[in-house]
Design a protein around this motif. Structure first.
Motif, PDB file in Angstrom:
ATOM      1  N   ARG A  86       0.881  -1.172   0.000  1.00 60.24           N
ATOM      2  CA  ARG A  86       0.000   0.000   0.000  1.00 60.24           C
ATOM      3  C   ARG A  86       0.915   1.217   0.000  1.00 60.24           C
ATOM      4  NH1 ARG A  86      -4.678  -0.113   4.446  1.00 60.24           N
ATOM      5  NH2 ARG A  86      -3.011  -0.669   5.893  1.00 60.24           N
ATOM      6  N   PRO A  87       0.379   2.387  -0.259  1.00 62.65           N
ATOM      7  CA  PRO A  87       1.249   3.584  -0.296  1.00 62.65           C
ATOM      8  C   PRO A  87       2.037   3.731   1.009  1.00 62.65           C
ATOM      9  CG  PRO A  87      -0.989   4.124  -1.010  1.00 62.65           C
ATOM     10  CD  PRO A  87      -1.039   2.724  -0.493  1.00 62.65           C
ATOM     11  N   TRP A  88       3.180   4.401   0.942  1.00 58.54           N
ATOM     12  CA  TRP A  88       4.089   4.512   2.112  1.00 58.54           C
ATOM     13  C   TRP A  88       3.339   5.085   3.315  1.00 58.54           C
ATOM     14  CZ3 TRP A  88       4.723   9.050   4.658  1.00 58.54           C
ATOM     15  CH2 TRP A  88       4.334  10.213   3.984  1.00 58.54           C
ATOM     16  N   PHE A  89       2.356   5.982   3.072  1.00 58.94           N
ATOM     17  CA  PHE A  89       1.714   6.655   4.208  1.00 58.94           C
ATOM     18  C   PHE A  89       0.694   5.751   4.913  1.00 58.94           C
ATOM     19  CE2 PHE A  89      -0.170   8.041   0.179  1.00 58.94           C
ATOM     20  CZ  PHE A  89      -1.503   7.673   0.319  1.00 58.94           C
ATOM     21  N   LEU A  90       0.457   4.545   4.368  1.00 54.12           N
ATOM     22  CA  LEU A  90      -0.371   3.556   5.079  1.00 54.12           C
ATOM     23  C   LEU A  90       0.467   2.402   5.585  1.00 54.12           C
ATOM     24  CD1 LEU A  90      -3.559   3.366   2.802  1.00 54.12           C
ATOM     25  CD2 LEU A  90      -3.231   4.645   4.933  1.00 54.12           C
ATOM     26  N   ALA A  91       1.552   2.110   4.872  1.00 55.37           N
ATOM     27  CA  ALA A  91       2.389   0.964   5.243  1.00 55.37           C
ATOM     28  C   ALA A  91       3.836   1.328   4.955  1.00 55.37           C
ATOM     29  CB  ALA A  91       1.976  -0.271   4.450  1.00 55.37           C
ATOM     30  N   ASP A  92       4.476   1.983   5.892  1.00 55.05           N
ATOM     31  CA  ASP A  92       5.833   2.505   5.669  1.00 55.05           C
ATOM     32  C   ASP A  92       6.865   1.396   5.869  1.00 55.05           C
ATOM     33  OD1 ASP A  92       7.773   4.312   5.048  1.00 55.05           O
ATOM     34  OD2 ASP A  92       7.475   5.607   6.789  1.00 55.05           O
ATOM     35  N   ALA A  93       7.939   1.469   5.101  1.00 47.26           N
ATOM     36  CA  ALA A  93       9.041   0.524   5.311  1.00 47.26           C
ATOM     37  C   ALA A  93       9.883   1.069   6.463  1.00 47.26           C
ATOM     38  CB  ALA A  93       9.870   0.421   4.026  1.00 47.26           C
ATOM     39  N   TYR A  94      10.844   0.290   6.932  1.00 45.52           N
ATOM     40  CA  TYR A  94      11.696   0.824   8.008  1.00 45.52           C
ATOM     41  C   TYR A  94      13.060   1.093   7.420  1.00 45.52           C
ATOM     42  CZ  TYR A  94      15.121  -2.820   8.750  1.00 45.52           C
ATOM     43  OH  TYR A  94      16.191  -3.650   8.591  1.00 45.52           O
ATOM     44  N   SER A  95      13.806   1.972   8.062  1.00 49.45           N
ATOM     45  CA  SER A  95      15.207   2.153   7.648  1.00 49.45           C
ATOM     46  C   SER A  95      16.058   2.078   8.907  1.00 49.45           C
ATOM     47  CB  SER A  95      15.380   3.521   6.976  1.00 49.45           C
ATOM     48  OG  SER A  95      15.369   4.529   7.971  1.00 49.45           O
ATOM     49  N   GLU A  96      17.250   1.575   8.770  1.00 45.29           N
ATOM     50  CA  GLU A  96      18.123   1.452   9.946  1.00 45.29           C
ATOM     51  C   GLU A  96      18.293   2.813  10.619  1.00 45.29           C
ATOM     52  OE1 GLU A  96      19.408  -0.864  11.848  1.00 45.29           O
ATOM     53  OE2 GLU A  96      18.230  -2.279  10.623  1.00 45.29           O
ATOM     54  N   ALA A  97      18.294   3.869   9.823  1.00 47.13           N
ATOM     55  CA  ALA A  97      18.453   5.219  10.406  1.00 47.13           C
ATOM     56  C   ALA A  97      17.314   5.473  11.396  1.00 47.13           C
ATOM     57  CB  ALA A  97      18.439   6.260   9.299  1.00 47.13           C
ATOM     58  N   ASP A  98      16.088   5.047  10.985  1.00 47.22           N
ATOM     59  CA  ASP A  98      14.944   5.260  11.895  1.00 47.22           C
ATOM     60  C   ASP A  98      15.156   4.502  13.199  1.00 47.22           C
ATOM     61  OD1 ASP A  98      13.740   6.729   9.963  1.00 47.22           O
ATOM     62  OD2 ASP A  98      12.446   5.121   9.233  1.00 47.22           O
ATOM     63  N   ILE A  99      15.710   3.286  13.068  1.00 50.12           N
ATOM     64  CA  ILE A  99      15.848   2.439  14.272  1.00 50.12           C
ATOM     65  C   ILE A  99      16.869   3.063  15.218  1.00 50.12           C
ATOM     66  CG2 ILE A  99      16.421   0.147  15.133  1.00 50.12           C
ATOM     67  CD1 ILE A  99      13.985   0.228  13.303  1.00 50.12           C
ATOM     68  N   THR A 100      18.024   3.441  14.684  1.00 43.24           N
ATOM     69  CA  THR A 100      19.083   3.890  15.608  1.00 43.24           C
ATOM     70  C   THR A 100      18.709   5.218  16.246  1.00 43.24           C
ATOM     71  OG1 THR A 100      20.104   4.815  13.641  1.00 43.24           O
ATOM     72  CG2 THR A 100      20.992   2.731  14.474  1.00 43.24           C
ATOM     73  N   THR A 101      18.005   6.095  15.484  1.00 43.31           N
ATOM     74  CA  THR A 101      17.710   7.402  16.100  1.00 43.31           C
ATOM     75  C   THR A 101      16.457   7.334  16.971  1.00 43.31           C
ATOM     76  OG1 THR A 101      16.492   7.938  14.110  1.00 43.31           O
ATOM     77  CG2 THR A 101      18.744   8.795  14.259  1.00 43.31           C
ATOM     78  N   ALA A 102      15.612   6.303  16.741  1.00 43.80           N
ATOM     79  CA  ALA A 102      14.297   6.283  17.422  1.00 43.80           C
ATOM     80  C   ALA A 102      14.470   6.414  18.929  1.00 43.80           C
ATOM     81  CB  ALA A 102      13.539   5.015  17.099  1.00 43.80           C
ATOM     82  N   SER A 103      15.413   5.632  19.501  1.00 40.21           N
ATOM     83  CA  SER A 103      15.393   5.667  20.977  1.00 40.21           C
ATOM     84  C   SER A 103      16.745   6.107  21.523  1.00 40.21           C
ATOM     85  CB  SER A 103      15.053   4.274  21.510  1.00 40.21           C
ATOM     86  OG  SER A 103      15.946   3.359  20.927  1.00 40.21           O
ATOM     87  N   THR A 104      17.601   6.646  20.676  1.00 38.77           N
ATOM     88  CA  THR A 104      18.898   7.082  21.232  1.00 38.77           C
ATOM     89  C   THR A 104      19.058   8.595  21.067  1.00 38.77           C
ATOM     90  OG1 THR A 104      19.846   6.688  19.067  1.00 38.77           O
ATOM     91  CG2 THR A 104      20.039   4.907  20.679  1.00 38.77           C
ATOM     92  N   GLN A 105      18.358   9.166  20.072  1.00 37.62           N
ATOM     93  CA  GLN A 105      18.583  10.595  19.789  1.00 37.62           C
ATOM     94  C   GLN A 105      17.725  11.436  20.730  1.00 37.62           C
ATOM     95  OE1 GLN A 105      16.858  11.864  16.135  1.00 37.62           O
ATOM     96  NE2 GLN A 105      18.382  13.446  15.756  1.00 37.62           N
ATOM     97  N   ALA A 106      18.331  12.437  21.320  1.00 40.26           N
ATOM     98  CA  ALA A 106      17.538  13.349  22.162  1.00 40.26           C
ATOM     99  C   ALA A 106      16.552  14.046  21.247  1.00 40.26           C
ATOM    100  CB  ALA A 106      18.464  14.379  22.790  1.00 40.26           C
ATOM    101  N   VAL A 107      15.317  14.151  21.668  1.00 36.29           N
ATOM    102  CA  VAL A 107      14.335  14.791  20.785  1.00 36.29           C
ATOM    103  C   VAL A 107      13.804  16.055  21.422  1.00 36.29           C
ATOM    104  CG1 VAL A 107      13.540  12.791  19.519  1.00 36.29           C
ATOM    105  CG2 VAL A 107      12.614  13.244  21.783  1.00 36.29           C
TER     106      VAL A 107
END
Ligand code: 6CS
Ligand code: FE
Length: 280
Positions: A259-280
């Motif tokens: 389905r389009p990315w905005f309904l079913a997005d793929a993941y990228s390693e960048a998303d994983i590493t920054t998700a819970s380590t980068q100060a937001v």
């Protein structure tokens, strides 16, 4: 790179989630400035239009806007907020999580239409081929949720009964006949209907609950939890900012139809590493 699971939800929170299929957290769970930034982004998100925006059947009122974790920095900040990511990691017992889908359901005053009884996971199984219900819904109350403005309504414990439906209703609502196929999964008449008798017996067994709370509250719920929300007859909006987290291990198989990315997005390693380590 995986990060250690840091305790963020209490044992009681986790027990409630496992037993009832959802847990409501107070506004203190999110930093005020992160939540304020998300609120400030809502008017632009509501007006952005285009294919990420789905209208109510009146074809004027905005029902939902999808893909906000990628189109809004303020919403991406919520999706990467350490307390949010930590809670999702604890529930899924996996530190490698990513956003499969995000949206704002606006549930506009007077005209916000219903969401019929449904489970979410059947859409991510049948439409996106996600193998297991290893997902978590994170819903941030953008408005106060009251018994009068179309609250999300659950059948507590129904998540423990597996996938209850699968029938494709066969015909999309008249208002959407000219829309792309995937719109049938996002409108007030559910694509995958659940037999009324199944809903009745579960409601008789477990009751029903509509968690209410002030803007900023955070509701986490299971992808197999039976839920619905009535139309909003009140003069008050009930906007809900929602992120669906999946585990990387449960991601969409390569060959699956997308389905389009905005309904079913793929993941990228960048998303994983920054998700819970980068100060937001
Ligand atoms: O198709 C989907 O992904 C969406 N449809 C519904 C009815 N709930 C889950 C999800 O947001
Ligand atoms: Fe849903």
């Amino acid at each position: 790179m995986s990060t250690a699971l840091s305790p963020n939800l209490t044992a009681d929170h986790l027990r409630l989630y496992r037993q009832c299929g959802y847990v409501l957290l107070p506004p203190e769970f999110l930093a005020e400035d992160a939540f304020a930034g998300a609120l400030a982004a809502l008017p632009r998100i509501r007006q952005q239009g285009g294919e990420t925006s789905v209208l109510e059947s009146d074809k004027r009122t905005v029902r939902s806007t999808y893909g906000i974790h990628r189109t809004s920095l303020a919403m991406a900040r919520i999706a990467r907020y350490p307390a949010v990511v930590d809670a999702v990691q604890q529930i899924l017992e996996d530190s490698r999580v990513y956003v499969h889908q995000s949206k704002v359901n606006f549930k506009a005053p007077f005209s916000g239409e219903q969401w019929g009884w449904h489970q979410d996971y059947i859409y991510w199984l049948a439409e996106d081929n996600l193998p297991r219900p290893e997902l978590v819904n994170v819903a941030v109350f953008a408005d106060d949720v009251t018994p009068h403005n179309g609250p999300l309504t659950f059948i507590p414990g129904s998540h423990r009964h597996g996938v209850l439906s699968g029938q494709w209703r066969g015909a999309v609502a008249d208002a959407y006949v000219d829309e792309p196929d995937w719109v049938s999964t996002l409108t007030s008449q559910e694509k995958f209907e659940i037999p009324p008798e199944a809903i009745t017996s579960l409601a008789e067994r477990y009751g029903m609950d509509a968690p209410t709370g002030p803007a900023g509250s955070v509701l986490l719920f299971h992808p197999n939890l039976l839920h619905a929300s009535p139309p909003n007859m009140s003069p008050f909006g009930r906007a809900m900012i929602m992120f669906v987290f999946n585990t990387v291990a449960n991601r969409q198989p390569q060959q699956a139809s997308q389905r389009p990315w905005f309904l079913a997005d793929a993941y990228s390693e960048a998303d994983i590493t920054t998700a819970s380590t980068q100060a937001v």
